[in-house]
Design a protein around this motif. Sequence first.
Motif, short mmCIF file in Angstrom:
data_model
loop_
_atom_site.label_atom_id
_atom_site.label_comp_id
_atom_site.label_asym_id
_atom_site.label_seq_id
_atom_site.Cartn_x
_atom_site.Cartn_y
_atom_site.Cartn_z
N LYS A 57 -3.47 12.61 -1.01
CA LYS A 57 -3.61 11.38 -0.21
C LYS A 57 -4.99 10.77 -0.41
CE LYS A 57 -1.72 10.28 3.52
NZ LYS A 57 -0.83 9.15 3.26
N GLY A 58 -6.01 11.61 -0.60
CA GLY A 58 -7.35 11.11 -0.87
C GLY A 58 -7.41 10.32 -2.17
N ILE A 59 -6.74 10.82 -3.19
CA ILE A 59 -6.68 10.13 -4.48
C ILE A 59 -5.94 8.80 -4.32
CG2 ILE A 59 -5.71 10.24 -6.81
CD1 ILE A 59 -6.24 13.35 -6.62
N ALA A 60 -4.81 8.82 -3.64
CA ALA A 60 -4.04 7.59 -3.42
C ALA A 60 -4.83 6.59 -2.57
CB ALA A 60 -2.70 7.92 -2.76
N PHE A 61 -5.60 7.09 -1.62
CA PHE A 61 -6.39 6.25 -0.72
C PHE A 61 -7.30 5.30 -1.48
CE2 PHE A 61 -10.44 5.62 1.46
CZ PHE A 61 -10.02 4.92 2.57
N ILE A 62 -7.92 5.80 -2.54
CA ILE A 62 -8.85 4.97 -3.31
C ILE A 62 -8.15 3.71 -3.80
CG2 ILE A 62 -10.22 4.88 -5.44
CD1 ILE A 62 -10.68 7.97 -4.97
N ASN A 67 0.84 -1.21 0.00
CA ASN A 67 0.00 0.00 0.00
C ASN A 67 0.86 1.25 0.00
OD1 ASN A 67 -2.38 -1.41 0.00
ND2 ASN A 67 -2.75 -1.19 2.18
N PHE A 68 1.94 1.19 0.77
CA PHE A 68 2.88 2.30 0.85
C PHE A 68 3.46 2.62 -0.53
CE2 PHE A 68 7.37 3.50 1.41
CZ PHE A 68 7.23 4.68 2.12
N PHE A 69 3.86 1.58 -1.27
CA PHE A 69 4.42 1.80 -2.60
C PHE A 69 3.38 2.33 -3.58
CE2 PHE A 69 7.82 -1.06 -1.04
CZ PHE A 69 8.88 -0.19 -1.25
N ILE A 70 2.16 1.82 -3.49
CA ILE A 70 1.08 2.35 -4.33
C ILE A 70 0.87 3.82 -4.02
CG2 ILE A 70 -1.43 2.27 -4.72
CD1 ILE A 70 -1.19 -0.82 -4.25
N GLU A 71 0.79 4.14 -2.73
CA GLU A 71 0.58 5.53 -2.31
C GLU A 71 1.74 6.42 -2.77
OE1 GLU A 71 -0.46 8.07 1.67
OE2 GLU A 71 0.80 6.30 1.90
N PHE A 72 2.97 5.99 -2.56
CA PHE A 72 4.13 6.80 -2.94
C PHE A 72 4.20 7.01 -4.44
CE2 PHE A 72 5.20 7.15 1.21
CZ PHE A 72 6.46 7.70 1.43
N PHE A 73 3.87 5.98 -5.20
CA PHE A 73 3.85 6.09 -6.65
C PHE A 73 2.85 7.17 -7.07
CE2 PHE A 73 2.16 4.69 -10.81
CZ PHE A 73 3.32 4.76 -11.55
N ILE A 74 1.65 7.10 -6.54
CA ILE A 74 0.61 8.07 -6.88
C ILE A 74 1.00 9.46 -6.40
CG2 ILE A 74 -1.79 8.74 -6.45
CD1 ILE A 74 -2.40 5.66 -6.46
N LEU A 75 1.47 9.58 -5.14
CA LEU A 75 1.88 10.89 -4.62
C LEU A 75 2.97 11.51 -5.49
CD1 LEU A 75 2.00 10.34 -0.75
CD2 LEU A 75 0.35 11.72 -2.03
N ASN A 76 3.97 10.72 -5.85
CA ASN A 76 5.07 11.26 -6.64
C ASN A 76 4.62 11.68 -8.04
OD1 ASN A 76 7.97 11.27 -5.39
ND2 ASN A 76 6.86 9.56 -4.46
N ASN A 118 8.86 12.94 0.47
CA ASN A 118 8.84 11.49 0.62
C ASN A 118 9.19 11.06 2.04
OD1 ASN A 118 8.28 9.89 -1.97
ND2 ASN A 118 9.55 11.58 -2.68
N ILE A 119 10.15 11.71 2.66
CA ILE A 119 10.48 11.42 4.06
C ILE A 119 9.28 11.73 4.95
CG2 ILE A 119 11.90 12.18 6.03
CD1 ILE A 119 14.22 12.57 3.98
N SER A 120 8.61 12.83 4.68
CA SER A 120 7.43 13.21 5.45
C SER A 120 6.32 12.18 5.29
CB SER A 120 6.92 14.59 5.00
OG SER A 120 7.90 15.58 5.22
N ALA A 121 6.11 11.70 4.06
CA ALA A 121 5.08 10.70 3.82
C ALA A 121 5.41 9.38 4.50
CB ALA A 121 4.90 10.50 2.31
N LEU A 122 6.68 8.97 4.48
CA LEU A 122 7.10 7.75 5.16
C LEU A 122 6.90 7.87 6.67
CD1 LEU A 122 8.46 4.97 5.20
CD2 LEU A 122 10.67 6.14 5.26
N THR A 123 7.27 9.00 7.23
CA THR A 123 7.09 9.24 8.66
C THR A 123 5.61 9.15 9.04
OG1 THR A 123 9.04 10.66 8.69
CG2 THR A 123 7.48 10.89 10.53
N ALA A 124 4.76 9.74 8.23
CA ALA A 124 3.32 9.71 8.49
C ALA A 124 2.78 8.28 8.43
CB ALA A 124 2.59 10.61 7.50
N SER A 125 3.22 7.52 7.42
CA SER A 125 2.73 6.15 7.26
C SER A 125 3.14 5.25 8.41
CB SER A 125 3.25 5.56 5.95
OG SER A 125 2.67 6.20 4.86
N ILE A 126 4.37 5.36 8.85
CA ILE A 126 4.84 4.54 9.97
C ILE A 126 4.09 4.90 11.24
CG2 ILE A 126 6.83 4.13 11.49
CD1 ILE A 126 8.59 4.33 8.95
N THR A 127 3.83 6.17 11.43
CA THR A 127 3.15 6.64 12.64
C THR A 127 1.78 6.01 12.80
OG1 THR A 127 4.34 8.73 12.50
CG2 THR A 127 2.36 8.72 13.85
N THR A 128 1.04 5.86 11.70
CA THR A 128 -0.33 5.36 11.81
C THR A 128 -0.46 3.85 11.54
OG1 THR A 128 -0.74 5.98 9.51
CG2 THR A 128 -1.34 7.59 11.21
#
Length: 133
Positions: free
Chosen positions: A46-51, A19-28, A108-118
């Motif tokens: 993030k809403g778009i990636a969430f789908i 999921n993380f890779f899907i999200e990062f791909f879409i975010l990037n 990307n570091i910010s997104a990784l930090t957020a993902s690990i946190t939750t």
Amino acid sequence: MHNKNIKQFILYAIIGGSNFFIEFFILNILWKITGLYSGYINFLFKGIAFIAYSINGYYWNKKYTFKTEGSYVSYASVLGAASIVDAFILSNLSLHNLLGVSQVLWSNISALTASITTGVASFLINKFAVFKN
């Protein structure tokens, strides 16, 4: 932790990684297309990636991690709440480049930090509420 719980957590983490890779791909892709890397635009991104990643995660967690039927609406609600917290962390952290690196790398570091946190909290809620036996 029992062996079953450890196995479930490992599978959940592997699926969360996909999921993380899907999200990062879409975010990037969205960051590159718009040139917007920081701030509250990340709530929309993030809403778009969430789908995409919620459908992926639900399917694989239902089939392999918890091996039981769970409600997609319940799963997406938990993941959606985590995604909102993620978006808040990402949006705010991306505004403050603490390492002085490129904005792309910092986002990307910010997104990784957020993902690990939750991630851990999401596992526990899914295990005991969404996919309970």
